[in-house]
Design a protein around this motif. Structure first.
Motif, PDB file in Angstrom:
ATOM      1  N   ILE A 102      44.638  30.649  41.353  1.00  0.00           N
ATOM      2  CA  ILE A 102      45.213  32.053  41.441  1.00  0.00           C
ATOM      3  C   ILE A 102      46.835  31.827  41.852  1.00  0.00           C
ATOM      4  O   ILE A 102      47.537  32.630  41.057  1.00  0.00           O
ATOM      5  CB  ILE A 102      44.673  32.933  42.547  1.00  0.00           C
ATOM      6  N   VAL A 147      51.125  42.766  39.839  1.00  0.00           N
ATOM      7  CA  VAL A 147      50.677  41.678  40.555  1.00  0.00           C
ATOM      8  C   VAL A 147      49.796  42.029  41.743  1.00  0.00           C
ATOM      9  O   VAL A 147      48.835  41.723  42.194  1.00  0.00           O
ATOM     10  CB  VAL A 147      51.860  40.446  41.136  1.00  0.00           C
ATOM     11  N   THR A 151      48.532  30.425  38.455  1.00  0.00           N
ATOM     12  CA  THR A 151      48.520  31.733  37.501  1.00  0.00           C
ATOM     13  C   THR A 151      49.428  33.103  37.822  1.00  0.00           C
ATOM     14  O   THR A 151      50.241  33.359  36.912  1.00  0.00           O
ATOM     15  CB  THR A 151      47.107  32.281  37.130  1.00  0.00           C
ATOM     16  N   THR A 152      49.555  33.124  39.016  1.00  0.00           N
ATOM     17  CA  THR A 152      50.327  34.178  39.464  1.00  0.00           C
ATOM     18  C   THR A 152      51.907  33.828  39.257  1.00  0.00           C
ATOM     19  O   THR A 152      52.538  34.494  38.788  1.00  0.00           O
ATOM     20  CB  THR A 152      50.093  34.402  41.190  1.00  0.00           C
ATOM     21  N   ASP A 169      44.703  35.985  35.923  1.00  0.00           N
ATOM     22  CA  ASP A 169      44.932  35.990  37.317  1.00  0.00           C
ATOM     23  C   ASP A 169      43.872  37.010  37.914  1.00  0.00           C
ATOM     24  O   ASP A 169      43.100  36.905  38.948  1.00  0.00           O
ATOM     25  CB  ASP A 169      46.339  36.412  37.515  1.00  0.00           C
TER      26      ASP A 169
END
Length: 300
Positions: free
Chosen positions: A101, A131, A104-105, A61
Motif C-alpha cells: 500500500i 489518497v 503504490t501510494t 491502491d
C-alpha cells in the motif's frame, strides 16, 4: 482457486490482489475526460498518460487498502460470496500488504506530481483528497463504506473528480457538458458497487457494514441498480440541447445491456451466482465508456 496453489507474497498473489477487472472503473473516467478534451481541441498526450497512470495506481491502491482493512475488520469471512481476497486467503501477509500500500501510494503521488506543471500547485490538494478517500473508504475511525456513504464517494471520485480534472488539466476549463458527462460516468460506475452491496447484503449486515442496501433493504439494491444506469443515459440525452447528438445517442445500447443484467440480477436475487452479474456490470461500464467517448469524438 485454492490457497495452496498460490505462494504467499508471490507475483501472482499481488496481481490477484490488484484486482485487474476493477481497473475499467479507473480507466473509463479518464478516457471520457480525454475524449471531451480532444473534442474541444485541447487534448495533450503527456498529461493524459499521467492522468491514466494516477487513476490506475489509485484504483490498485484502494483495492489493496480494502483487502487489508476488510480482513482486519473481519468482513472477509468464510461466507464471503464475492471474489476471494488476498489477505483473507493468506496469499499476502498483512505486513507485506502494508508495504505494498505504501509503495503504490508513493507511485500514484509521483504520477500526480507530474500533473502540477499542467494544472498548477493547487492540484496537490486534489491528489491528497484522492489518497485520503482511498484510505477512508474502508479504513480510519469512520470508514465511508461502513456508514452508507460509499455510493456518494464513488460518484464523486469515479465521476466528477477524474472526468472533470482530466479535462481541466488539458484545457484549463470546465464546461457544463463536462459536468454532465462526469456525473453520468459516476452513476454508471456506482452500479458496480450497488451489485456488490446487493450480493453481500446479508454478510454485510452480520458484520455491521451499513451499506445503503443494508440500511434501506434489498429493494433499494434492485431498483437502485436499474435507476443508476437509466439516470446516466438520461443525463447523456440532455447533451442533445448542447448540439452533441452522437454523444447523447450512442450510449443507448448500454442501457439495453444494463437492463438485461438487471433482469438477471432480480431473477438470481442472492448468493454467489450474482457474480455473473458483477462480471456483466464491469463489461457494461466499459461499453458505456467506449460508446460515450466515441460519441463525443464523432461530434467534435
Amino acid at each position: 482457486m485454492a490457497t495452496k496453489e498460490i505462494r504467499t507474497d508471490s507475483l501472482r498473489a499481488w496481481l490477484l490482489a490488484a484486482r485487474p477487472k476493477t481497473l475499467t472503473g479507473a480507466a473509463v473516467p479518464v478516457m471520457l475526460g480525454c475524449g471531451l478534451a480532444a473534442a474541444d481541441g485541447g487534448f495533450v498526450l503527456l498529461p493524459a498518460v499521467l492522468c491514466f497512470a494516477f487513476a490506475l495506481l489509485m484504483q490498485i491502491d484502494a483495492n489493496l487498502i480494502n483487502d487489508l482493512w476488510d480482513y482486519l475488520k473481519g468482513s472477509d469471512g468464510e461466507d464471503r460470496l464475492g471474489p476471494e481476497r488476498a489477505c483473507a486467503q493468506g496469499w499476502i501477509t498483512p505486513k507485506s500488504m502494508r508495504l505494498g500500500i505504501a509503495a503504490t501510494t508513493l507511485a500514484a503521488c509521483a504520477a500526480g506530481c507530474g500533473l502540477i506543471a499542467y494544472g498548477g500547485w493547487w492540484l496537490i490538494a486534489v491528489g491528497a483528497a484522492c489518497v485520503l478517500f482511498a484510505f477512508l473508504y474502508t479504513a480510519g475511525p469512520y470508514p465511508l463504506a461502513y456508514h452508507g456513504l460509499g455510493d456518494a464517494a464513488v460518484i464523486l471520485f469515479f465521476g466528477l473528480v477524474p472526468v472533470g480534472f482530466t479535462y481541466y488539466i488539458q484545457t484549463g476549463a470546465w464546461t457544463p457538458e463536462v459536468l454532465v458527462a462526469a456525473l453520468a460516468c459516476g452513476l454508471v460506475i456506482d452500479t458496480m458497487l450497488m451489485i456488490n452491496n446487493f450480493r453481500d447484503r446479508e454478510e454485510d449486515a452480520r458484520c455491521n457494514k451499513r451499506t445503503i442496501v443494508v440500511c434501506l433493504g434489498a429493494g433499494v439494491g434492485r431498483w437502485g441498480y436499474l435507476a443508476l444506469g437509466t439516470a446516466a443515459v438520461a443525463l447523456c440525452l440532455t447533451l442533445l440541447f448542447a448540439g452533441r447528438t452522437w454523444a447523447a445517442l450512442l450510449p443507448l445500447p448500454y442501457l439495453a445491456a444494463h437492463i438485461s443484467t438487471w433482469r438477471k440480477m432480480v431473477r438470481i436475487d442472492h448468493g454467489d451466482a450474482l457474480n455473473v452479474c458483477l462480471g456483466e456490470t464491469a463489461r457494461n461500464i466499459l461499453l458505456f465508456g467506449a460508446l460515450f467517448t466515441l460519441g463525443i469524438l464523432l461530434g467534435r
